[in-house]
Design a protein around this motif. Structure first.
Motif, PDB file in Angstrom:
ATOM      1  N   VAL A 198      54.386  31.725  45.839  1.00 44.36           N
ATOM      2  CA  VAL A 198      53.965  33.121  46.016  1.00 44.36           C
ATOM      3  C   VAL A 198      53.781  33.848  44.693  1.00 44.36           C
ATOM      4  O   VAL A 198      53.163  34.910  44.641  1.00 44.36           O
ATOM      5  N   ALA A 199      54.344  33.286  43.597  1.00 44.05           N
ATOM      6  CA  ALA A 199      54.150  33.886  42.276  1.00 44.05           C
ATOM      7  C   ALA A 199      52.913  33.349  41.574  1.00 44.05           C
ATOM      8  O   ALA A 199      52.563  33.815  40.487  1.00 44.05           O
ATOM      9  N   SER A 200      52.234  32.380  42.181  1.00 38.26           N
ATOM     10  CA  SER A 200      51.030  31.816  41.574  1.00 38.26           C
ATOM     11  C   SER A 200      49.916  32.854  41.533  1.00 38.26           C
ATOM     12  O   SER A 200      49.727  33.634  42.474  1.00 38.26           O
ATOM     13  N   GLU A 201      49.157  32.836  40.458  1.00 38.56           N
ATOM     14  CA  GLU A 201      48.001  33.728  40.378  1.00 38.56           C
ATOM     15  C   GLU A 201      47.005  33.440  41.487  1.00 38.56           C
ATOM     16  O   GLU A 201      46.290  34.337  41.941  1.00 38.56           O
ATOM     17  N   ILE A 202      46.975  32.208  41.970  1.00 38.25           N
ATOM     18  CA  ILE A 202      46.036  31.874  43.042  1.00 38.25           C
ATOM     19  C   ILE A 202      46.406  32.600  44.331  1.00 38.25           C
ATOM     20  O   ILE A 202      45.528  32.974  45.110  1.00 38.25           O
ATOM     21  N   MET A 203      47.698  32.832  44.563  1.00 43.11           N
ATOM     22  CA  MET A 203      48.099  33.655  45.705  1.00 43.11           C
ATOM     23  C   MET A 203      47.511  35.052  45.572  1.00 43.11           C
ATOM     24  O   MET A 203      46.935  35.598  46.517  1.00 43.11           O
ATOM     25  N   ALA A 204      47.651  35.650  44.401  1.00 45.60           N
ATOM     26  CA  ALA A 204      47.113  36.997  44.176  1.00 45.60           C
ATOM     27  C   ALA A 204      45.601  37.012  44.308  1.00 45.60           C
ATOM     28  O   ALA A 204      45.023  37.937  44.909  1.00 45.60           O
TER      29      ALA A 204
END
Length: 555
Positions: A198-204
């Motif tokens: 959930v901290a991955s930039e891909i999640m954002a």
């Protein structure tokens, strides 16, 4: 009282096509995942995109106890209550991470008779969105290391690699590791790191992308490393964008499920507002606004984290204007903020409540700074006493703040009628919504504004490396981005032990980096980590599959 999973399992769900029909969605516009869940097709968006928008209501909270205070429960119960009042409504939630499910906090489907179902499927694999994000993140990491191994044509400085691997499990042992050990054929030896998915930039990026074209543009801008001249190296330069997009092709589509009372719920992306921006996807929210008269959404943890990021990052990027905010509080959390021990939170304690009420006051003040109408919702728990509840109501009335007691955990939508009526009145009020800072301010000034205005800090200190990085990011042209603050959720300060409404403190920034694809700069405060660890007795120890093949122990 039955457990959440028992209540969920005893509920007979409506077929998802019938839930969709309540919003005017046809079966042809659904991508079925069995009888109880579906993804919303691109064809649906193409059909409804020109519809007028409904009203958007944000549900947020005060600083919680470690057990959580039922923000999702209030969100779900409010949606169910609006349904009972014959208001065409939909709930827009975030997907749960596996980390808390097997750790301390448990799942994120709401609770009691105000939860979304299928609860066990939602909290575990659901429709595979988080698995796709994990795969895309780690594919990029593999392509980066392969490029270095195969000659490093991009002149990447292996001491300046910023892209991390990820997994959606709490595993502190992977925070700092060495990779590439063994033979020469096994890769280049270097320090590496894991973060939670959930901290991955891909999640954002998934949550902020408007469509597949926008998704690919954002993926292309991801900075994975810097070369020996200090220039950014991107995912586009590694030719990784197309393959990542292929992995995310279905994950970008929002998911539709239902509450226990069959109210539609669109659930897509975005937990962990302490280390990420913590909001569900723009696609989910915008689709919901086109389908319903009132959309009830949430943002993670307290208003100092989730609401701030929802209002300063998501609303700004998506052009959204909320109509009202519901501020969730519990007697338990206010006593905790007033110094009561975790073991004594179920005992009446008016003294601790009076001391802890300052936390509620600060969050009310903060939300008023955004120019939005506020309704305080007290999520009633069975141990709350009449004296405690009467004190809370009197306090809110003295502040001139709309107030409602919600009993949605025990009674479902019926227990949220009073709250729903207060919200319907609030959304008709004029508001002057505006983010707390302007984008053209320097990064330092934006960080100071959040720290001083929202947290109540005296100022901000920067570690030497963080200050150096901040100056470099501004020189590279990233200074006009919003800031995503990574901070503990238990305190308004960057010190989790300072409860209530702390004063006389500075916020320390120990690290800063840019999420160029997502479009914001991340500032790491205090001791916050992007890969959580498990507690001494993790929830995973009590989860099992029984003789009937049913999951037990999940909460």
């Amino acid at each position: 009282m039955k457990s959440d999973i028992e209540i969920a399992r005893e509920t007979k769900p409506a077929h998802i096509r019938d839930v969709a029909a309540k919003l005017g969605i046809t079966e042809d516009e659904l991508l079925m995942y069995g009888r109880n869940k579906a993804k919303l097709s691109d064809e649906l968006w193409d059909r409804v995109k020109d519809n007028p928008d409904g009203k958007l209501v944000l549900v947020t909270a005060i600083n919680p106890t470690p057990m959580g205070e039922g923000k999702t429960t209030i969100t779900v119960g409010l949606g169910e209550a609006l349904d009972k009042l014959n208001v065409k409504s939909v709930i827009a939630l975030r997907e749960p991470s596996l980390g808390p499910c097997f750790g301390l906090k448990g799942g994120a489907a709401g609770g009691g008779y105000a939860q979304v179902i299928p609860m066990d499927e939602l909290n575990l694999h659901f429709t595979g969105d988080f698995h796709a994000i994990t795969a895309a993140n780690n594919l990029l990491a593999a392509m980066l290391d392969n490029h270095i191994k195969q000659g490093n044509a991009l002149n990447i400085n292996t001491k300046k690699i910023v892209w991390k691997r990820c997994m959606d499990i709490n595993d502190r042992e992977l925070r700092n590791i060495i990779i590439g050990l063994g033979r020469e054929a096994d890769g280049v030896t270097r320090e590496d790191h894991f973060i939670i998915t959930v901290a991955s930039e891909i999640m954002a990026i998934l949550c902020l992308a408007a469509d597949m074209d926008d998704l690919k543009k954002r993926l292309s801008r991801i900075i994975v490393a810097y070369d020996y001249e200090g220039k950014p190296v991107t995912a586009a330069q590694l030719n990784a964008v197309g393959s990542m997009a292929a992995l995310l092709k279905e994950a970008i589509k929002p998911n539709l499920i239902q509450t226990i009372e069959h109210t539609p719920a669109i659930v897509h992306g975005g937990p962990f507002a302490n280390i990420a921006h913590g909001c569900n996807s723009i696609r989910a929210t915008k689709t919901a606004l086109k389908l319903a008269d009132v959309v009830v959404t949430e943002a993670g943890f307290g208003a100092d984290l989730g609401a701030e990021k929802f209002l300063d990052i998501k609303c700004r990027m998506a052009g959204l204007k909320p109509s009202a905010v519901v501020l969730t509080a519990t007697v338990r959390a206010l006593k905790y903020n007033g110094g009561a021990a975790k073991t004594e939170l179920t005992t009446e304690n008016l003294e601790a409540l009076e001391k802890g009420i300052v936390n509620l006051d600060k969050h009310i003040e903060n939300l008023h700074k955004y120019g939005l109408p506020i309704v305080v919702a007290i999520n009633r728990r069975t141990e709350d006493t009449d004296a405690e509840l009467n004190y809370l109501e009197d306090h809110c009335r003295k502040l001139g703040c709309n107030f409602a007691l919600a009993e949605v955990w025990a009674k479902g939508g019926e227990g949220g009628i009073e709250l729903a009526k207060e919200v319907l009145a609030a959304i008709e009020k004029p508001n002057s919504f505006k983010p707390i800072y302007e984008l053209d301010l320097p990064l330092r000034k934006k960080i100071e504004t959040i720290a001083k205005e929202i947290y109540g800090a005296d100022g901000v200190t920067f570690d030497k490396e963080a200050e150096k990085t901040m100056n470099e990011l501004e020189k590279l042209g990233f200074g006009n981005m919003p800031v995503c603050m990574a901070k503990n959720q238990y305190s308004l300060s960057d010190d989790a032990t300072k409860l209530g409404r702390p004063t006389g403190f500075n916020v320390n920034i120990r690290d800063i980096y840019v999420s160029a694809g997502a479009g914001f700069v991340v500032a790491i405060t205090g001791t916050i980590v992007t890969m959580p660890g498990l507690p001494k007795v993790p929830a995973a120890e009590n989860i099992d599959v029984d003789e009937n093949g049913d999951i037990v122990g999940l909460f």
